[in-house]
Write a protein that holds these residues in place. Structure first.
Motif, PDB file in Angstrom:
ATOM      1  N   ILE A 291       0.824  -1.220  -0.083  1.00 43.81           N
ATOM      2  CA  ILE A 291       0.011  -0.135  -0.005  1.00 43.81           C
ATOM      3  C   ILE A 291       1.050   1.186  -0.059  1.00 43.81           C
ATOM      4  O   ILE A 291       1.839   1.282   0.593  1.00 43.81           O
ATOM      5  N   ARG A 292       0.482   2.356  -0.721  1.00 44.16           N
ATOM      6  CA  ARG A 292       1.184   3.506  -0.880  1.00 44.16           C
ATOM      7  C   ARG A 292       1.042   4.109   0.617  1.00 44.16           C
ATOM      8  O   ARG A 292      -0.075   5.254   0.327  1.00 44.16           O
ATOM      9  N   ASP A 293       1.528   3.988   1.487  1.00 44.69           N
ATOM     10  CA  ASP A 293       1.264   4.736   2.872  1.00 44.69           C
ATOM     11  C   ASP A 293       2.596   4.871   3.477  1.00 44.69           C
ATOM     12  O   ASP A 293       3.754   4.893   2.653  1.00 44.69           O
ATOM     13  N   ASP A 294       3.017   5.453   4.778  1.00 42.66           N
ATOM     14  CA  ASP A 294       4.230   5.712   5.210  1.00 42.66           C
ATOM     15  C   ASP A 294       5.025   4.557   5.373  1.00 42.66           C
ATOM     16  O   ASP A 294       6.311   4.812   5.209  1.00 42.66           O
TER      17      ASP A 294
ATOM     18  N   TYR B  89       5.215   2.370   2.924  1.00 45.42           N
ATOM     19  CA  TYR B  89       5.940   2.101   1.571  1.00 45.42           C
ATOM     20  C   TYR B  89       6.986   3.271   1.372  1.00 45.42           C
ATOM     21  O   TYR B  89       8.153   3.151   0.937  1.00 45.42           O
ATOM     22  N   ASN B  90       6.676   4.531   2.003  1.00 45.85           N
ATOM     23  CA  ASN B  90       7.846   5.645   2.023  1.00 45.85           C
ATOM     24  C   ASN B  90       8.847   5.376   2.710  1.00 45.85           C
ATOM     25  O   ASN B  90      10.353   5.446   2.197  1.00 45.85           O
TER      26      ASN B  90
ATOM     27  N   ASN C 292       9.463  11.268  -1.206  1.00 48.68           N
ATOM     28  CA  ASN C 292       8.977  10.605   0.087  1.00 48.68           C
ATOM     29  C   ASN C 292       9.205  11.124   1.068  1.00 48.68           C
ATOM     30  O   ASN C 292       8.283  11.078   2.083  1.00 48.68           O
TER      31      ASN C 292
ATOM     32  N   ASP D 218       2.042  13.826   6.106  1.00 48.49           N
ATOM     33  CA  ASP D 218       1.351  12.617   6.625  1.00 48.49           C
ATOM     34  C   ASP D 218       1.422  13.117   8.333  1.00 48.49           C
ATOM     35  O   ASP D 218       0.605  12.800   9.048  1.00 48.49           O
TER      36      ASP D 218
END
Length: 328
Positions: free
Chosen positions: A153-156, A158-159, A250, A257
């Motif tokens: 999932i492209r969330d923190d 992933y960052n 990122n 966020d």
């Protein structure tokens, strides 16, 4: 996100990328050692130990640099905390701690990689072929990154996975480029000569950039163009500029966020600006080795600041080494 979770995934991706980058350093040395030389070809292997920042540790355990011993130390040495073997082991340990947060595909890619290399000996590696081993390490790293890109999932989370990859890659590109420029050119060999041309070509091939060089420049391989490609060109995936574009992207997402401006954004942004607006003539005027030394130093600083901003404020011991120890 808990700092422990962020720390584990950040370092898992760093260690996977580091294993690939060490394989690429070995590939540089192996290709260049094939060049006929009047002097001892172990210079190529010595240079990799220096660029990897492990020369002092190697010399504590070995009386002199030999091809087989240097290769074994960097690839599979259990006594070397930065060997490919230990990088894959550490990546697996960090990923295992977060099995409940990463996808099954990502965990299996990392876990299977470790189990393959866990019982591998130097003789086994040489029997299968060192080139095949180097290619296998790179392919496993590609598989892990593919699992990250295709399943996370492209969330923190992933960052942090992406940050670990590109902090490590920027460091590697600087070190690989510095191996050629500062250490490998044979004494008395002319810049622009046959040996020089072959070595720059071998370097481009080791970072999967030879075809890209031809597409962008369409000319003979020359040092200034190679440096431009691997330092300043944003379209080159392994260039330092491309890495810092990704790092800033990122960090900006994490800043949104977390709802605050981060010190790591300021430090990384300054380096990104230099790479964005600098020229290759300015770099060579400053001194390529000196510039790369400064990039590695500042990249270490960015990684340390990310650690302080988000993660458990304690990096692995090898991260604290000074740049002068690693590349001077």
């Amino acid at each position: 996100m808990l700092s422990r979770t962020a720390d584990d995934v950040f370092w898992a991706s760093r260690y996977i990328e580091r294993a690939e980058n060490l394989a690429r350093l070995l590939e540089v040395a192996d290709r260049m050692a094939l060049m006929p030389a009047e002097t001892d070809n172990t210079r190529e292997w010595h240079s990799v130990l220096i660029a990897g920042g492990v020369e002092p540790l190697y010399l504590e355990n070995h009386k002199q640099v030999t091809e087989d011993e240097a290769l074994a130390f960097i690839a599979l040495g259990p006594e070397n905390p930065s060997s490919i073997y230990n990088c894959l082991k550490s990546a697996r340990e960090n990923a295992r701690a977060q099995r409940h947060t990463i996808t099954r595909e990502l965990w299996e890619a990392i876990n299977e990689t470790w189990f393959t290399v866990r019982d591998m000996s130097f003789d086994t590696m040489e029997k299968k072929g060192r080139v095949e081993f180097i290619d296998w390490v790179k392919q496993r790293s590609h598989l892990v990154r593919g699992a990250i890109a295709g399943t996370m999932i492209r969330d923190d989370l992933y960052n942090f996975l992406r940050l670990g990859t590109f902090i490590e890659r920027a460091d590697s590109t600087a070190r690989i480029l510095d191996v050629k420029y500062h250490l490998i050119l044979p004494e008395g060999a002319p810049v622009g000569g046959a040996a020089d041309y072959y070595q720059w070509t071998a370097l481009l091939q080791s970072v999967s950039a030879h075809v890209n060089y031809r597409r962008l420049f369409g000319e003979a391989v020359v040092p200034n163009r190679v440096a431009e490609l691997l330092i300043l060109r944003p379209e080159m995936p392994r260039s330092i500029r491309s890495c810092y574009d990704e790092i800033m992207r990122n960090l900006d997402m994490l800043s949104q966020d977390y709802g605050r401006r981060l010190p790591s954004q300021r430090i990384a942004g300054k380096l990104q600006s230099e790479l964005k607006y600098g020229t290759v003539d300015e770099i060579f005027g400053y001194g390529l080795h000196e510039f790369l030394t400064r990039v590695v130093d500042r990249n270490i600083e960015v990684g340390a600041q990310i650690q302080r901003d988000f993660l458990l404020d304690s990096a692995p011991p090898e991260e604290s080494q000074s740049q002068s120890q690693a590349m001077a």
